[in-house]
Design a protein around this motif. Structure first.
Motif, PDB file in Angstrom:
ATOM      1  N   ALA A 292      -1.038 -19.265   1.763  1.00 45.91           N
ATOM      2  CA  ALA A 292      -1.176 -18.786   3.221  1.00 45.91           C
ATOM      3  C   ALA A 292      -1.479 -17.243   3.299  1.00 45.91           C
ATOM      4  CB  ALA A 292      -0.013 -19.229   4.112  1.00 45.91           C
ATOM      5  N   GLY A 293      -0.871 -16.455   2.438  1.00 44.89           N
ATOM      6  CA  GLY A 293      -1.264 -15.077   2.553  1.00 44.89           C
ATOM      7  C   GLY A 293      -2.718 -14.805   2.050  1.00 44.89           C
ATOM      8  N   LEU A 294      -3.063 -15.494   0.677  1.00 43.51           N
ATOM      9  CA  LEU A 294      -4.367 -15.293   0.133  1.00 43.51           C
ATOM     10  C   LEU A 294      -5.384 -15.792   0.921  1.00 43.51           C
ATOM     11  CD1 LEU A 294      -3.374 -16.131  -3.507  1.00 43.51           C
ATOM     12  CD2 LEU A 294      -3.880 -13.924  -2.388  1.00 43.51           C
TER      13      LEU A 294
ATOM     14  N   VAL B 206      -2.404  -8.441   3.811  1.00 43.28           N
ATOM     15  CA  VAL B 206      -1.900  -9.591   3.872  1.00 43.28           C
ATOM     16  C   VAL B 206      -2.293 -10.335   2.532  1.00 43.28           C
ATOM     17  CG1 VAL B 206      -2.429 -12.007   4.914  1.00 43.28           C
ATOM     18  CG2 VAL B 206      -2.224  -9.862   6.481  1.00 43.28           C
ATOM     19  N   LEU B 207      -3.525  -9.774   1.980  1.00 43.03           N
ATOM     20  CA  LEU B 207      -3.875 -10.495   0.668  1.00 43.03           C
ATOM     21  C   LEU B 207      -2.991  -9.866  -0.511  1.00 43.03           C
ATOM     22  CD1 LEU B 207      -6.327 -11.920  -0.694  1.00 43.03           C
ATOM     23  CD2 LEU B 207      -7.353  -9.955  -1.074  1.00 43.03           C
ATOM     24  N   TYR B 208      -2.500  -8.658  -0.375  1.00 39.84           N
ATOM     25  CA  TYR B 208      -1.549  -7.908  -1.274  1.00 39.84           C
ATOM     26  C   TYR B 208      -0.358  -8.651  -1.179  1.00 39.84           C
ATOM     27  CZ  TYR B 208       1.313  -4.786  -3.367  1.00 39.84           C
ATOM     28  OH  TYR B 208       2.326  -3.953  -4.247  1.00 39.84           O
ATOM     29  N   PHE B 209      -0.016  -9.267   0.063  1.00 35.28           N
ATOM     30  CA  PHE B 209       1.414  -9.727   0.141  1.00 35.28           C
ATOM     31  C   PHE B 209       1.349 -11.163  -0.491  1.00 35.28           C
ATOM     32  CE2 PHE B 209       3.596 -13.169   2.456  1.00 35.28           C
ATOM     33  CZ  PHE B 209       4.879 -12.741   2.505  1.00 35.28           C
ATOM     34  N   GLY B 210       0.263 -11.765  -0.474  1.00 33.59           N
ATOM     35  CA  GLY B 210       0.023 -13.166  -1.154  1.00 33.59           C
ATOM     36  C   GLY B 210       0.088 -13.059  -2.508  1.00 33.59           C
ATOM     37  N   ALA B 211      -0.641 -12.004  -3.065  1.00 37.16           N
ATOM     38  CA  ALA B 211      -0.656 -11.807  -4.420  1.00 37.16           C
ATOM     39  C   ALA B 211       0.680 -11.448  -4.920  1.00 37.16           C
ATOM     40  CB  ALA B 211      -1.601 -10.674  -4.703  1.00 37.16           C
TER      41      ALA B 211
END
Length: 136
Positions: free
Chosen positions: A42-44, A63-68
């Motif tokens: 979901a974050g990615l 947010v992308l960094y959080f997903g990764a």
């Protein structure tokens, strides 16, 4: 508590059968192995979508960094949980032999250090691969 009192207060109990969780929508779609990946995916996805909108592109990167990083945490937890700490057949101080491998490392600092090293190596590989392109 008498049976009559129990029957009278039964509807106030916290029973999962009395909630929407009784249908377990995530369980129907995913196995237990797939459930930890819901938030990282979901974050990615949310980060990738947000990066397409110039007004929220910076927030999208976070947010992308959080997903990764969430994927990295799941991976590192797997590494720490499955590594053999003491192999089977090892003789213990009391003279007994281990019949099964002891797995897992209870070391939070090691988890953080390994995440940093792996993240740095991945970054170096990415940087080296785009250095000679127009995207450097």
């Amino acid at each position: 508590m008498t049976e009559a009192q129990h029957a009278q207060t039964a509807h106030f109990d916290l029973d999962p059968q009395h909630s929407f969780m009784m249908w377990n929508p995530a369980g129907a779609l995913l196995s237990d192995a797939g459930k930890p990946f819901i938030i990282p995916i979901a974050g990615l996805i949310a980060g990738a979508v947000m990066m397409q909108v110039p007004k929220v592109a910076t927030t999208g990167k976070l947010v992308l960094y959080f997903g990764a990083q969430s994927f990295m945490n799941i991976y590192m937890g797997w590494v720490m949980r499955t590594s053999v700490t003491v192999p089977k057949g090892t003789e213990l101080p009391n003279g007994t032999l281990l019949e099964v491998d002891l797995t897992g490392c209870p070391a939070g600092f090691a988890l953080t250090a390994m995440q940093q090293v792996i993240s740095f190596v991945v970054f170096c590989i990415f940087f080296a691969s785009v250095y000679f392109t127009p995207y450097k």
